[in-house]
Scaffold this motif. Structure first.
Motif, PDB file in Angstrom:
ATOM      1  N   LEU A  26       0.848  -1.053  -0.103  1.00  0.00           N
ATOM      2  CA  LEU A  26       0.075   0.019  -0.106  1.00  0.00           C
ATOM      3  C   LEU A  26       0.908   1.314  -0.154  1.00  0.00           C
ATOM      4  O   LEU A  26       0.636   2.096  -0.608  1.00  0.00           O
ATOM      5  CB  LEU A  26      -0.866   0.028   1.088  1.00  0.00           C
ATOM      6  CG  LEU A  26      -1.987  -0.794   1.194  1.00  0.00           C
ATOM      7  CD1 LEU A  26      -2.758  -0.931   2.625  1.00  0.00           C
ATOM      8  CD2 LEU A  26      -3.081  -0.642   0.085  1.00  0.00           C
ATOM      9  N   ASP A  27       1.912   1.280   0.964  1.00  0.00           N
ATOM     10  CA  ASP A  27       2.888   2.601   0.766  1.00  0.00           C
ATOM     11  C   ASP A  27       3.405   2.660  -0.339  1.00  0.00           C
ATOM     12  O   ASP A  27       3.516   3.822  -0.945  1.00  0.00           O
ATOM     13  CB  ASP A  27       4.133   2.167   2.027  1.00  0.00           C
ATOM     14  CG  ASP A  27       4.643   3.511   2.189  1.00  0.00           C
ATOM     15  OD1 ASP A  27       4.284   4.662   2.378  1.00  0.00           O
ATOM     16  OD2 ASP A  27       5.728   3.297   2.392  1.00  0.00           O
ATOM     17  N   SER A  29       2.761   1.709  -3.323  1.00  0.00           N
ATOM     18  CA  SER A  29       1.607   1.849  -4.630  1.00  0.00           C
ATOM     19  C   SER A  29       1.311   3.290  -4.866  1.00  0.00           C
ATOM     20  O   SER A  29       1.456   3.696  -5.842  1.00  0.00           O
ATOM     21  CB  SER A  29       0.294   1.029  -4.414  1.00  0.00           C
ATOM     22  OG  SER A  29      -0.325   1.764  -3.219  1.00  0.00           O
ATOM     23  N   ASP A  30       1.219   4.138  -3.810  1.00  0.00           N
ATOM     24  CA  ASP A  30       0.788   5.562  -4.043  1.00  0.00           C
ATOM     25  C   ASP A  30       1.203   6.317  -2.686  1.00  0.00           C
ATOM     26  O   ASP A  30       0.521   6.408  -2.012  1.00  0.00           O
ATOM     27  CB  ASP A  30      -0.468   5.875  -4.483  1.00  0.00           C
ATOM     28  CG  ASP A  30      -0.749   7.302  -4.705  1.00  0.00           C
ATOM     29  OD1 ASP A  30       0.297   8.109  -4.668  1.00  0.00           O
ATOM     30  OD2 ASP A  30      -1.870   7.611  -5.403  1.00  0.00           O
ATOM     31  N   GLU A  32       1.477   9.164  -1.751  1.00  0.00           N
ATOM     32  CA  GLU A  32       0.760  10.437  -1.527  1.00  0.00           C
ATOM     33  C   GLU A  32      -0.690  10.070  -1.290  1.00  0.00           C
ATOM     34  O   GLU A  32      -1.174  11.088  -0.940  1.00  0.00           O
ATOM     35  CB  GLU A  32       1.169  11.274  -2.788  1.00  0.00           C
ATOM     36  CG  GLU A  32       2.562  11.535  -2.734  1.00  0.00           C
ATOM     37  CD  GLU A  32       3.380  12.264  -1.591  1.00  0.00           C
ATOM     38  OE1 GLU A  32       2.683  12.979  -0.987  1.00  0.00           O
ATOM     39  OE2 GLU A  32       4.351  11.671  -1.316  1.00  0.00           O
ATOM     40  N   ALA A  33      -1.065   9.067  -1.364  1.00  0.00           N
ATOM     41  CA  ALA A  33      -2.454   8.812  -1.164  1.00  0.00           C
ATOM     42  C   ALA A  33      -3.016   8.922   0.256  1.00  0.00           C
ATOM     43  O   ALA A  33      -2.269   8.381   1.157  1.00  0.00           O
ATOM     44  CB  ALA A  33      -2.871   7.398  -1.905  1.00  0.00           C
ATOM     45  N   LYS A  34      -4.219   9.186   0.642  1.00  0.00           N
ATOM     46  CA  LYS A  34      -4.759   9.317   1.910  1.00  0.00           C
ATOM     47  C   LYS A  34      -5.651   7.905   2.062  1.00  0.00           C
ATOM     48  O   LYS A  34      -6.542   7.703   1.302  1.00  0.00           O
ATOM     49  CB  LYS A  34      -5.656  10.621   2.096  1.00  0.00           C
ATOM     50  CG  LYS A  34      -4.858  11.695   2.425  1.00  0.00           C
ATOM     51  CD  LYS A  34      -5.676  12.725   2.618  1.00  0.00           C
ATOM     52  CE  LYS A  34      -5.146  14.151   2.866  1.00  0.00           C
ATOM     53  NZ  LYS A  34      -5.908  15.164   3.210  1.00  0.00           N
ATOM     54  N   LEU A  35      -5.128   6.984   2.820  1.00  0.00           N
ATOM     55  CA  LEU A  35      -5.749   5.755   2.942  1.00  0.00           C
ATOM     56  C   LEU A  35      -6.620   5.745   4.006  1.00  0.00           C
ATOM     57  O   LEU A  35      -6.380   6.465   5.089  1.00  0.00           O
ATOM     58  CB  LEU A  35      -4.739   4.504   3.275  1.00  0.00           C
ATOM     59  CG  LEU A  35      -3.654   4.497   2.146  1.00  0.00           C
ATOM     60  CD1 LEU A  35      -2.395   3.560   2.889  1.00  0.00           C
ATOM     61  CD2 LEU A  35      -4.217   4.002   0.936  1.00  0.00           C
ATOM     62  N   HIS A  36      -7.826   5.315   3.740  1.00  0.00           N
ATOM     63  CA  HIS A  36      -8.850   4.775   4.530  1.00  0.00           C
ATOM     64  C   HIS A  36      -9.212   3.431   4.876  1.00  0.00           C
ATOM     65  O   HIS A  36      -9.801   3.075   3.938  1.00  0.00           O
ATOM     66  CB  HIS A  36     -10.160   5.860   4.315  1.00  0.00           C
ATOM     67  CG  HIS A  36     -10.035   7.142   4.023  1.00  0.00           C
ATOM     68  ND1 HIS A  36     -10.017   8.124   5.110  1.00  0.00           N
ATOM     69  CD2 HIS A  36      -9.680   8.076   3.017  1.00  0.00           C
ATOM     70  CE1 HIS A  36      -9.978   9.266   4.621  1.00  0.00           C
ATOM     71  NE2 HIS A  36      -9.743   9.276   3.267  1.00  0.00           N
ATOM     72  N   SER A  59       3.623   6.150   7.243  1.00  0.00           N
ATOM     73  CA  SER A  59       2.576   6.344   6.494  1.00  0.00           C
ATOM     74  C   SER A  59       1.175   6.076   6.990  1.00  0.00           C
ATOM     75  O   SER A  59       0.296   5.290   6.594  1.00  0.00           O
ATOM     76  CB  SER A  59       2.676   5.735   5.184  1.00  0.00           C
ATOM     77  OG  SER A  59       3.863   5.789   4.455  1.00  0.00           O
ATOM     78  N   PRO A  61      -2.685   5.715   8.249  1.00  0.00           N
ATOM     79  CA  PRO A  61      -3.742   6.035   7.354  1.00  0.00           C
ATOM     80  C   PRO A  61      -4.573   7.280   7.894  1.00  0.00           C
ATOM     81  O   PRO A  61      -4.330   7.564   9.039  1.00  0.00           O
ATOM     82  CB  PRO A  61      -4.390   4.898   7.432  1.00  0.00           C
ATOM     83  CG  PRO A  61      -4.090   4.248   8.618  1.00  0.00           C
ATOM     84  CD  PRO A  61      -2.501   4.534   8.929  1.00  0.00           C
TER      85      PRO A  61
END
Length: 82
Positions: A26-27, A29-30, A32-36, A59, A61
């Motif tokens: 997950l870290d 893959s993107d 800068e993405a905000k994970l929920h 990183s 979530p």
């Protein structure tokens, strides 16, 4: 997500090892993405541990929702009551 069977059977892994693997996926893959993260039942434990592993990678979530997790969580360290 599902880990490839060959990788999963190569060596015995702990629950935390599996979550650490997915946290890295997950870290990377993107970043800068905000994970929920959300987990239901046993998935709640998986979401919780994945969130812990992501936080360890720096990183964390944006949110974590655990729904009806049952009695999966166990304290694995001594707690100082003071």
């Amino acid at each position: 997500m599902q880990r490839p069977v060959a990788a999963a059977l190569a060596t015995p892994r702990s629950f935390a090892d599996h979550r650490r693997y997915y946290a890295r996926v997950l870290d990377h893959s993107d970043p800068e993405a905000k994970l929920h993260l959300t987990g239901f039942s046993y998935g709640g434990a998986e979401a919780f541990e994945t969130a812990r592993q992501l936080a360890a990678l720096g990183s964390a979530p944006a949110s974590l929702t655990v729904i009806d997790h049952g009695l999966v969580f166990r304290r694995q360290w001594p707690v100082d009551p003071t």
